[in-house]
Design a protein around this motif. Sequence first.
Motif, PDB file in Angstrom:
ATOM      1  N   VAL A  52       0.806  -1.222   0.000  1.00 41.63           N
ATOM      2  CA  VAL A  52       0.000   0.000   0.000  1.00 41.63           C
ATOM      3  C   VAL A  52       0.839   1.273   0.000  1.00 41.63           C
ATOM      4  O   VAL A  52       0.336   2.336  -0.340  1.00 41.63           O
ATOM      5  CB  VAL A  52      -0.966   0.079   1.203  1.00 41.63           C
ATOM      6  CG1 VAL A  52      -1.973  -1.021   1.145  1.00 41.63           C
ATOM      7  CG2 VAL A  52      -0.203   0.074   2.506  1.00 41.63           C
ATOM      8  N   CYS A  53       2.081   1.181   0.396  1.00 39.84           N
ATOM      9  CA  CYS A  53       2.877   2.388   0.576  1.00 39.84           C
ATOM     10  C   CYS A  53       2.988   3.188  -0.726  1.00 39.84           C
ATOM     11  O   CYS A  53       3.519   2.690  -1.710  1.00 39.84           O
ATOM     12  CB  CYS A  53       4.257   2.016   1.068  1.00 39.84           C
ATOM     13  SG  CYS A  53       5.301   3.441   1.311  1.00 39.84           S
ATOM     14  N   PRO A  54       2.463   4.410  -0.766  1.00 40.54           N
ATOM     15  CA  PRO A  54       2.499   5.141  -2.043  1.00 40.54           C
ATOM     16  C   PRO A  54       3.914   5.381  -2.604  1.00 40.54           C
ATOM     17  O   PRO A  54       4.143   5.095  -3.768  1.00 40.54           O
ATOM     18  CB  PRO A  54       1.778   6.456  -1.732  1.00 40.54           C
ATOM     19  CG  PRO A  54       0.949   6.170  -0.545  1.00 40.54           C
ATOM     20  CD  PRO A  54       1.671   5.136   0.239  1.00 40.54           C
ATOM     21  N   LEU A  76      12.004   8.846   2.445  1.00 34.47           N
ATOM     22  CA  LEU A  76      11.107   8.686   1.307  1.00 34.47           C
ATOM     23  C   LEU A  76       9.664   8.669   1.794  1.00 34.47           C
ATOM     24  O   LEU A  76       8.752   9.066   1.071  1.00 34.47           O
ATOM     25  CB  LEU A  76      11.444   7.368   0.597  1.00 34.47           C
ATOM     26  CG  LEU A  76      10.786   7.097  -0.730  1.00 34.47           C
ATOM     27  CD1 LEU A  76      11.171   8.166  -1.732  1.00 34.47           C
ATOM     28  CD2 LEU A  76      11.242   5.744  -1.264  1.00 34.47           C
ATOM     29  N   CYS A  77       9.503   8.246   3.009  1.00 37.62           N
ATOM     30  CA  CYS A  77       8.163   8.119   3.614  1.00 37.62           C
ATOM     31  C   CYS A  77       7.461   9.475   3.625  1.00 37.62           C
ATOM     32  O   CYS A  77       8.076  10.504   3.885  1.00 37.62           O
ATOM     33  CB  CYS A  77       8.340   7.609   5.030  1.00 37.62           C
ATOM     34  SG  CYS A  77       6.839   7.470   5.974  1.00 37.62           S
ATOM     35  N   ILE A  78       6.168   9.465   3.325  1.00 30.49           N
ATOM     36  CA  ILE A  78       5.408  10.712   3.402  1.00 30.49           C
ATOM     37  C   ILE A  78       4.559  10.736   4.668  1.00 30.49           C
ATOM     38  O   ILE A  78       3.720  11.600   4.836  1.00 30.49           O
ATOM     39  CB  ILE A  78       4.519  10.911   2.154  1.00 30.49           C
ATOM     40  CG1 ILE A  78       3.589   9.731   1.969  1.00 30.49           C
ATOM     41  CG2 ILE A  78       5.358  11.128   0.920  1.00 30.49           C
ATOM     42  CD1 ILE A  78       2.524   9.958   0.929  1.00 30.49           C
ATOM     43  N   TYR A  79       4.736   9.770   5.525  1.00 19.93           N
ATOM     44  CA  TYR A  79       4.076   9.724   6.838  1.00 19.93           C
ATOM     45  C   TYR A  79       2.558   9.729   6.720  1.00 19.93           C
ATOM     46  O   TYR A  79       1.889  10.379   7.506  1.00 19.93           O
ATOM     47  CB  TYR A  79       4.581  10.875   7.721  1.00 19.93           C
ATOM     48  CG  TYR A  79       6.077  10.828   7.866  1.00 19.93           C
ATOM     49  CD1 TYR A  79       6.651   9.906   8.722  1.00 19.93           C
ATOM     50  CD2 TYR A  79       6.904  11.631   7.099  1.00 19.93           C
ATOM     51  CE1 TYR A  79       8.026   9.801   8.818  1.00 19.93           C
ATOM     52  CE2 TYR A  79       8.272  11.528   7.194  1.00 19.93           C
ATOM     53  CZ  TYR A  79       8.825  10.620   8.052  1.00 19.93           C
ATOM     54  OH  TYR A  79      10.180  10.501   8.136  1.00 19.93           O
ATOM     55  N   CYS A  80       2.056   9.048   5.707  1.00 27.02           N
ATOM     56  CA  CYS A  80       0.616   9.056   5.520  1.00 27.02           C
ATOM     57  C   CYS A  80      -0.067   8.069   6.461  1.00 27.02           C
ATOM     58  O   CYS A  80      -1.253   8.202   6.753  1.00 27.02           O
ATOM     59  CB  CYS A  80       0.267   8.724   4.079  1.00 27.02           C
ATOM     60  SG  CYS A  80       0.894   7.133   3.538  1.00 27.02           S
ATOM     61  N   GLY A  81       0.667   7.068   6.918  1.00 27.39           N
ATOM     62  CA  GLY A  81       0.072   6.112   7.846  1.00 27.39           C
ATOM     63  C   GLY A  81      -0.728   5.013   7.186  1.00 27.39           C
ATOM     64  O   GLY A  81      -1.373   4.223   7.862  1.00 27.39           O
ATOM     65  N   GLU A  82      -0.695   4.948   5.860  1.00 30.25           N
ATOM     66  CA  GLU A  82      -1.449   3.892   5.161  1.00 30.25           C
ATOM     67  C   GLU A  82      -0.956   2.505   5.565  1.00 30.25           C
ATOM     68  O   GLU A  82      -1.734   1.578   5.696  1.00 30.25           O
ATOM     69  CB  GLU A  82      -1.296   4.052   3.649  1.00 30.25           C
ATOM     70  CG  GLU A  82      -2.250   5.041   3.015  1.00 30.25           C
ATOM     71  CD  GLU A  82      -3.695   4.585   3.061  1.00 30.25           C
ATOM     72  OE1 GLU A  82      -3.990   3.461   2.658  1.00 30.25           O
ATOM     73  OE2 GLU A  82      -4.524   5.380   3.526  1.00 30.25           O
ATOM     74  N   CYS A  83       0.363   2.370   5.739  1.00 26.41           N
ATOM     75  CA  CYS A  83       0.929   1.050   6.074  1.00 26.41           C
ATOM     76  C   CYS A  83       0.363   0.572   7.408  1.00 26.41           C
ATOM     77  O   CYS A  83       0.010  -0.602   7.552  1.00 26.41           O
ATOM     78  CB  CYS A  83       2.439   1.128   6.122  1.00 26.41           C
ATOM     79  SG  CYS A  83       3.056   2.478   7.108  1.00 26.41           S
ATOM     80  N   VAL A  84       0.266   1.482   8.373  1.00 27.59           N
ATOM     81  CA  VAL A  84      -0.235   1.089   9.692  1.00 27.59           C
ATOM     82  C   VAL A  84      -1.692   0.666   9.593  1.00 27.59           C
ATOM     83  O   VAL A  84      -2.130  -0.303  10.217  1.00 27.59           O
ATOM     84  CB  VAL A  84      -0.068   2.257  10.681  1.00 27.59           C
ATOM     85  CG1 VAL A  84      -0.599   1.884  12.041  1.00 27.59           C
ATOM     86  CG2 VAL A  84       1.380   2.668  10.767  1.00 27.59           C
TER      87      VAL A  84
END
Lengths: 143, 361
Positions: A52-54, A76-84
């Motif tokens: 899922v990580c964009p 690189l992470c955008i800290y969207c929290g989708e992974c969690v």
Amino acid sequence: MFRSMLEAFKNLFKPVRTHPYPAEDIVLPSGYRGLIEYGIDACIFCDKCEKVCPPGAILFYQHESGEKEYRYNPWLCIYCGECVRACPKPEEALWQSEIKQRPAVVEDGANEGWFAWEEACKKSREEYAAAKKAAKTQNKSEE
Amino acid sequence: MKKTVQIPLGSQHISLLEPIRFKFECENEKIIGVDADVGFVHRGVELACTRSFEFKQVGYVVARVCGLCAITHSLSYTLAAEKLLGYEANDRIKYLRMLMVELDRIHSHMLCLAHTAENAGFEALFMQIMSDRELVMEVQEAISGNRVQFDYISIGGVNRDLTPELSALVHKNLTLLSEKVDMLIGLFENNWSLSLKYKGVGVLSLEDAYTYNALGPLARAAGLATDVRAETNDFPYEALGYKMILESTGDIHARNFVRLREIVNSIEMCRNIIDNLPSGEIQEKAKGKPNGEAVVRVEAPRGELFYLVRGNGQNMLERVRIKTPTFSAIPAMMEVFKGAEYADAPAILASFDPCMSCTAK
Ligand code: SF4
Ligand code: SF4
């Protein structure tokens, strides 16, 4: 004109509105979206977070033994929290902390190092899949 | 023989922060012709949405089109994707989304007002508006967990809930802000240098607004009643106290006033949203793959934002088309320049609140 001079004079004694940043840390609000943290013991290696990580900031390296190695690129992470949200075991395997990441320095290899890792991960998977396939066909021929 | 001078403004120019180039044809100090050139920062967002990212991730990609209206972009895309999935969000989700969009409008408008103040040579007011704007930024940061890229909206809902403490914070900051805005309204109305510099400058007539398809605050300042919030029914705007703000003179002053009064209206709406927040889940499952074509319009702070999303039942989308407000407003903008003094050009430009990097995306 007199009024504006009075205002200007009064402003001299008002507290400053800017934040003296490097001297004083900025207070982050509670619930700040910070670094993604990982607990290997609870992870079931379902790869959902990777999928899922964009931007593709989570990647798993496939070892020959069948084990997978987790790696995360905080730059690189955008800290969207989708992974969690995707993780079947949130809070145990994957959770979002309130820690802010420091800026990357050259030694971190935030770009080149990661690109090399991406390549390595891709290759490791292909090799693993090929090896598995080869083992399967061998098993079949032995039967 | 008529003698004209060509003067470029932008794309790397001290009085213009945005990557756009205007070529003015001037006769003495008067601008008689304008040529605009956009596309200096093409980032290939649309193609990336259909080649590199799956439809569930695209919401986070399009949010990067614009730093200011990130929430509006992700909202528009999400609405389009949800239409294709045949899903409709519950009321709580709708209210929370609306809250963020309205907060976004407040801080975007304040940024624009700060820039217009700066262009009148009023540096102190620029600083003041920017520091007052922090009140909204603080709220947005507390709600979404981040200051600029909110990543708050996802397909099927929103990512975080509004706790009672957050609601209290929103109320507190909005009360503080509304005092500041009242003061600003007084300043923009009565300050001698602001009204001298902005009344009657950069006029867009109602007729031209019609002809050149103006939108957003630019159109409403000229008296053209156009606002996507009033024209669509994706969100219950009417029930929450939405009012169309119209001015008639069409000059910079009117545009400033449309923005100021919209801030007041948005503050009121945010309060209503928080006080009447329905209960319900904040995340629901939107199953399936997008199939078909959907068009969504949302009122961004600068005007109508248009999204077209086409899918063919696969994980990757077939087409994502984004039309940003500034792009559609360029013909009207060019019209405003004609007949204006060249020295006014930066101020006129700032009053459009252009967002070129989104336009070129
Ligand atoms: S927070 Fe978002 S960008 Fe960061 S690793 Fe998780 S999914 Fe990827
Ligand atoms: S989603 Fe959670 S359980 Fe699955 S691989 Fe990622 S961290 Fe492990």
